[in-house]
Design a protein around this motif. Structure first.
Motif, PDB file in Angstrom:
ATOM      1  N   UNK B 179       0.811  -1.216   0.000  1.00  0.00           N
ATOM      2  CA  UNK B 179       0.000   0.000   0.000  1.00  0.00           C
ATOM      3  C   UNK B 179       0.846   1.268   0.000  1.00  0.00           C
ATOM      4  N   UNK B 180       2.069   1.218   0.559  1.00  0.00           N
ATOM      5  CA  UNK B 180       2.843   2.461   0.615  1.00  0.00           C
ATOM      6  C   UNK B 180       3.378   2.871  -0.747  1.00  0.00           C
ATOM      7  N   UNK B 181       3.336   1.987  -1.744  1.00  0.00           N
ATOM      8  CA  UNK B 181       3.866   2.384  -3.043  1.00  0.00           C
ATOM      9  C   UNK B 181       2.806   3.048  -3.914  1.00  0.00           C
ATOM     10  N   UNK B 182       1.621   3.275  -3.354  1.00  0.00           N
ATOM     11  CA  UNK B 182       0.629   4.058  -4.092  1.00  0.00           C
ATOM     12  C   UNK B 182       1.181   5.455  -4.299  1.00  0.00           C
ATOM     13  N   UNK B 184       3.590   8.346  -6.430  1.00  0.00           N
ATOM     14  CA  UNK B 184       4.679   8.565  -7.371  1.00  0.00           C
ATOM     15  C   UNK B 184       5.925   7.753  -7.037  1.00  0.00           C
ATOM     16  N   UNK B 185       6.007   7.226  -5.798  1.00  0.00           N
ATOM     17  CA  UNK B 185       7.257   6.596  -5.379  1.00  0.00           C
ATOM     18  C   UNK B 185       7.674   5.490  -6.330  1.00  0.00           C
TER      19      UNK B 185
END
Lengths: 214, 206
Positions: B179-182, B184-185
């Motif tokens: 979920x944290x890669x939602x 621009x990362x």
């Protein structure tokens, strides 16, 4: 963009650029200089200050002229104002330090094409009185400088084993060359964004009422 | 310390690189997006789908060609009158007009495409790849033909980069991600990997 119509200057006017609406980490504006010149901390700092000056100066002037610029040609007017200040910065840096000028290369002139500056001019300075624009532009510029430093410090420590040109680890340190190469810029910024997203999610999980902040 | 004067002597100091070298250099070895970090806003912003990435790339290529020609002619005039300090302002004005031209053309002939590109169309003005191109060709003292080939190479390189990115992101939509890669990362991480692979082209085109 906040739809505040009152002209009071609060702490928030200043601080939103630093953190909550940080131009780099939150809004992803002005990415080109962010990635291109942050291979050392000193370059990052110089670029940040140059951008801060252009942002501040153009923001002030545009805010003063906001009622006399015709709506149809406003973007062209803003661009010309910004280009004027960038030319000033360009020649100033060239006069102060030729080494720095060569290190930053064309990216000083490319501040013109930094979408953050035009974006702030359109979204903020053209709608707010000068003093408020100055405060906001200072916050935004400092936020931008902070973000550049975040990248520059990490890339210089890992990529060259030094910080602001001072050797940190001694001769036995094997530098991660990839960090000073273009790919390193993408990876470090990606890593920072992952970190912030992780912190944000952890915060909203621990808080019972996550919506209270905004 | 006297700053080095940026005089541009015509003909005498003309760059000697061959056209094929300039082209390959701009497309692959020194790709504007992946090696020089120019034009990242549309690269990250419009690379969600191939259907919008390609027209964006083509529009950018067109603006690059137009502004390269204009920048070359303007530089000749500026050098002739010795008013090079106006270069930046003159270039950006030319680019803004070229973008306006593309915008009007697209609006007339393809309103659907015009709407799908949205805000990113006027933002070509602040695409640093285009201003960067105009400045680099001046610094490198390219001749007219060399400038034109350089612009073509830069545009093709931009299209290549944005298409590769769009293809990757379309595939990524179908896979499960933490979920944290939602956001621009993950695009930036992909950009980093693309940039690494493009480093393999270094030295090509000699």
């Amino acid at each position: 963009m906040a739809k505040k119509q009152d002209n009071t200057i609060t702490w928030d006017t200043f601080s939103e650029g630093l953190w909550r609406e940080n131009p780099v980490f939150v809004m992803l504006l002005g990415m080109c200089p962010v990635l291109a010149v942050t291979n050392s901390a000193i370059n990052a700092l110089a670029m940040g200050i140059a951008t801060l000056f252009v942002l501040l100066a153009s923001g002030t002037l545009i805010s003063l002229l906001r009622n006399s610029i015709p709506k149809q040609v406003r973007i062209a007017t803003y661009i010309v104002i910004i280009a004027t200040f960038v030319t000033i910065v360009d020649y100033t840096i060239q006069a102060i330090s030729l080494d720095l000028y060569n290190a930053l290369g064309a990216f000083i002139q490319l501040i013109v094409a930094n979408c953050m500056i035009l974006g702030r001019a359109e979204a903020y300075s053209s709608r707010n009185p000068p003093l408020k624009s100055i405060v906001n532009a200072t916050g935004m510029g400092l936020g931008f400088t902070l973000a550049l430093l975040c990248l520059g410090v990490v890339r210089e420590i890992l990529g060259a084993g030094s910080l602001f040109g001072i050797d940190l680890f001694g001769p036995r340190f094997e530098p991660w060359v990839v960090m000073v190469l273009p790919a390193g810029g993408f990876l470090v910024l990606g890593a920072w964004l992952l970190l912030f997203e992780w912190l944000k999610q952890r915060k909203s999980e621990t808080e019972l009422n996550p919506a209270s902040e905004s | 310390m006297q700053p080095a004067p940026l005089k541009h002597h015509k003909v005498t100091t003309m760059a000697t690189e061959t056209l094929s070298f300039i082209f390959l250099n701009a497309v692959l070895a020194n790709n504007f997006v992946l090696a020089l970090f120019l034009g990242l806003c549309p690269f990250l912003g419009v690379s969600g789908k191939i259907n919008t990435a390609l027209p964006m790339g083509l529009a950018t290529l067109f603006v690059m060609l137009v502004s390269s020609v204009c920048a070359f002619l303007i530089n000749e005039v500026l050098v002739a009158f010795e008013i090079e300090f106006l270069r930046l302002i003159a270039y950006i004005a030319v680019i803004a007009s070229a973008v306006q031209l593309v915008e009007m053309t697209l609006k007339k002939f393809s309103p659907a495409l015009f709407r799908s590109l949205g805000i990113f169309l006027p933002l070509i003005t602040t695409n640093c790849a285009i201003l960067g191109l105009a400045l680099f060709q001046t610094f490198k003292e390219y001749s007219f033909l060399q400038s034109l080939v350089y612009a073509l190479g830069a545009g093709v390189g931009f299209i290549l980069a944005i298409l590769l990115m769009a293809g990757l992101r379309e595939k990524l939509e179908l896979s499960t991600m933490p979920s944290i890669t939602q956001g621009a990362a993950v695009s930036l991480m992909l950009g980093g990997l693309l940039s690494l692979s493009f480093m393999g082209f270094a030295g090509l085109g000699g």
